[in-house]
Scaffold this active site. Structure first.
Site, mmCIF file in Angstrom:
data_model
loop_
_atom_site.group_PDB
_atom_site.id
_atom_site.type_symbol
_atom_site.label_atom_id
_atom_site.label_comp_id
_atom_site.label_asym_id
_atom_site.label_seq_id
_atom_site.Cartn_x
_atom_site.Cartn_y
_atom_site.Cartn_z
ATOM 1 N N ARG A 107 0.831 -1.223 0.000
ATOM 2 C CA ARG A 107 0.000 0.000 0.000
ATOM 3 C C ARG A 107 0.858 1.263 0.000
ATOM 4 N NH1 ARG A 107 -5.668 -0.653 1.881
ATOM 5 N NH2 ARG A 107 -5.659 1.606 1.942
ATOM 6 N N TYR A 216 -0.165 -13.215 0.160
ATOM 7 C CA TYR A 216 0.388 -12.972 -1.177
ATOM 8 C C TYR A 216 1.640 -12.123 -1.068
ATOM 9 C CZ TYR A 216 -2.495 -8.648 -0.880
ATOM 10 O OH TYR A 216 -3.097 -7.480 -0.490
#
Ligand code: FAD
Length: 389
Positions: A107, A216
Site C-alpha cells: 500500500r 500474497y
C-alpha cells in the site's frame, strides 16, 4: 471548466487518484490531509483489472508493472489440509481477458507513487496537518474549514476522508456506524525466513469455518502480506485498528495448516495489527451543493471482495472524466454521482453477502459454484477509462 479548482479532503489512495486524474486534465487541485506526514499502513492491497486500467492510464503500464506483483496463479485451499479446492487463473490471463493485470502491491508503495506524481505536477498541491471540520458555501464558491484554523476556498469540494468521513457527516448528518462482527488481522512478513514450499501457489486463501487466512507476495517477493478474518461479538477498542498480539492470532487459527502456522510464527511483533470492520448504510445521495463524496467516504467497503481501494481508484478517474465532459460544476458532480453511486453501493452490499457466505460455508464442500468472487460478479469487466460518463 479549465478554471475549476477542486478541494480534495483526504490524501489516501482515493484522494490522490482523484487529484492525479484532475491534474492530467490541466485542472487545479488542492489536497488536505489530516495527518502531519503523508503515508500508508504496512500492508498489501490487491489491484484487480478494473482498477488497474485506471492506474495504467494515470501512471503508465510500465510503471505499474514495476510497482506491482502479477501472481502466476492462485488457489483457495482447505484450511486444515492445505489441499487446493479452487484454482484461480492469474498470470497474463486477466490481462488477455480484461485488458489489464490482476496484481498486488505494498500500500505504501502505491500511495508514495501517487503522491510523487501529484507533487511533480504541482509541488504546492498537498497540504498535511489539515483536519477538515466544516464548510461554508456561497453562490460563487465553497470553503473548507480545518481544525488548525486554516481555510481553503475552491469551486467544488470532494470528501475522500475514508469510512469515518467528516465531510459525509457535515453534508448528510450523523448516521449509524455499526460493527459488522468481523475483525481482520494484517501485516507483512519477510520472505527470507519462510519455507518456499509453503508459498505455492501464490496467492492463496485458506478457507475455514468462519475464518479465512490469505497470503500474497509484495515488493517482488521480498515480503509476504497476510490478512486473516474472524468474528467477534463486539469491538471494544476505542480505535478501529490496533496493534495485535501474535499469540491471540495463533490461538484463533490454531487448527489451520502448518503452512499458515509458519507464516504466523514469522510475523515481526511490530508488524501485526488488527481491525474491527465497521459499516455505514448506503447513501441515497452523495452530492450536496458544491460538495460530494468519493471512496470509503461514499461507500465504506468491507474487504470481503477486496474492492475498497479499487472502487476509490475508479471513483477518482471517473470524477475527472465527469468534469471533462461537463460545461459547469453542477453538471460535473451530477454526472460523477450518476456514474458511480449505484456501482459503489452494489459492491458494498455484495461484500456483505460474501462475508456471510464466508462465515456460513463448509470448507469440506467448497466448490467453484459455492464461491462468488468479484470476478464472478462481473466487476472486472468495468473499465473506468472508457465507460460512458
Ligand atoms: C483488512 C483490510 C484489507 C483490505 N484489502 C483490500 C484489497 O485487497 N483491495 C482493495 O481494493 N481494498 C482493500 N481494502 C479496502 C481499502 O483499504 C479501502 O477501501 C481504501 O483504503 C479506501 O480508500 P479511501 O482513499 O477512500 O480512504 P482511506 O484510505 O481511509 O483514506 C482516507 C484519508 O483521509 C484522511 N482523513 C480522514 N479524516 C480526515 C479529515 N477530517 N480531514 C482530512 N483528512 C482526513 C485519512 O487520514 C486518510 O489519509 C481492505 C481494507 C481492510 C480493512
Amino acid at each position: 471548466m479549465k478554471d475549476i479548482h477542486t478541494l480534495i479532503i483526504g490524501g489516501g489512495i482515493g484522494g490522490l487518484t482523484a487529484a492525479l486524474s484532475l491534474q492530467r486534465l490541466g485542472l487545479r487541485v488542492s489536497v488536505y490531509e489530516q495527518v502531519p506526514e503523508l503515508g500508508e499502513i504496512g500492508a498489501g492491497v490487491t489491484i484487480t483489472p478494473n482498477a488497474c486500467h485506471a492506474l495504467n492510464y494515470l501512471m503508465g503500464e510500465e510503471a505499474v508493472e514495476q510497482l506491482c506483483d502479477v501472481p502466476a496463479s492462485g488457489a483457495i485451499k482447505h484450511f486444515q489440509t492445505g489441499e487446493t479446492l479452487i484454482d484461480t487463473a492469474r498470470g497474463d490471463i486477466p490481462r488477455q481477458q480484461y485488458g489489464a493485470h490482476y496484481c498486488q502491491v505494498h500500500r505504501a508503495d502505491l500511495h508514495n507513487a501517487l503522491a510523487e506524481a501529484v507533487r511533480s505536477n504541482d509541488p504546492d498541491c498537498l497540504h498535511v496537518g489539515c483536519r477538515f471540520t466544516g464548510l461554508e458555501e456561497s453562490d460563487s464558491d465553497i470553503t473548507a474549514i480545518f481544525e488548525n484554523g486554516r481555510t481553503a476556498t475552491g469551486d467544488v469540494l470532494i470528501g475522500c476522508d475514508g469510512v469515518r468521513s467528516a465531510v459525509r457527516q457535515v453534508l448528510w448528518g450523523e448516521d449509524e456506524v455499526t460493527f459488522t462482527g468481523y475483525i481482520a488481522w494484517r501485516g507483512l512478513v519477510p520472505t527470507a525466513g519462510l519455507n518456499p514450499e509453503y508459498l505455492v501457489p501464490d496467492p492463496a486463501a485458506f478457507a475455514g469455518r468462519g475464518h479465512t487466512f490469505t497470503r500474497y507476495k509484495v515488493r517482488h517477493g521480498a515480503l509476504y502480506n497476510f490478512v486473516a478474518f474472524s468474528r467477534r461479538d463486539e469491538w471494544v477498542a476505542e480505535s478501529w485498528s490496533e496493534r495485535a498480539e501474535i499469540p491471540e492470532l495463533l490461538a484463533e487459527f490454531s487448527d489451520f495448516a502448518p503452512e499458515v502456522q509458519a507464516i504466523m510464527h514469522a510475523i515481526p511483533p511490530e508488524q501485526c495489527f488488527k481491525w474491527g470492520l465497521f459499516d455505514r448504510p448506503p447513501l441515497e445521495q452523495w452530492t450536496r451543493g458544491r460538495a460530494s463524496l468519493l471512496g470509503d467516504a461514499g461507500h465504506p467497503m468491507t474487504p470481503f471482495l477486496a474492492q475498497g481501494a479499487a472502487m476509490a481508484i475508479e471513483d477518482g478517474l471517473i470524477l475527472a472524466r465527469a468534469v471533462e465532459a461537463s460545461d459547469d460544476w453542477r453538471e460535473a458532480l451530477s454526472r460523477y454521482e450518476k456514474a458511480r453511486r449505484e456501482r459503489g453501493s452494489f459492491v458494498m452490499l455484495e461484500s456483505h453477502v460474501n462475508a456471510r457466505r464466508m462465515y456460513n460455508r463448509d470448507p469440506d464442500n467448497l466448490s467453484r459454484n459455492s464461491h462468488r468472487s468479484a470476478e464472478a460478479l462481473g466487476l472486472y469487466d468495468y473499465n473506468p477509462v472508457t465507460v460512458p460518463v
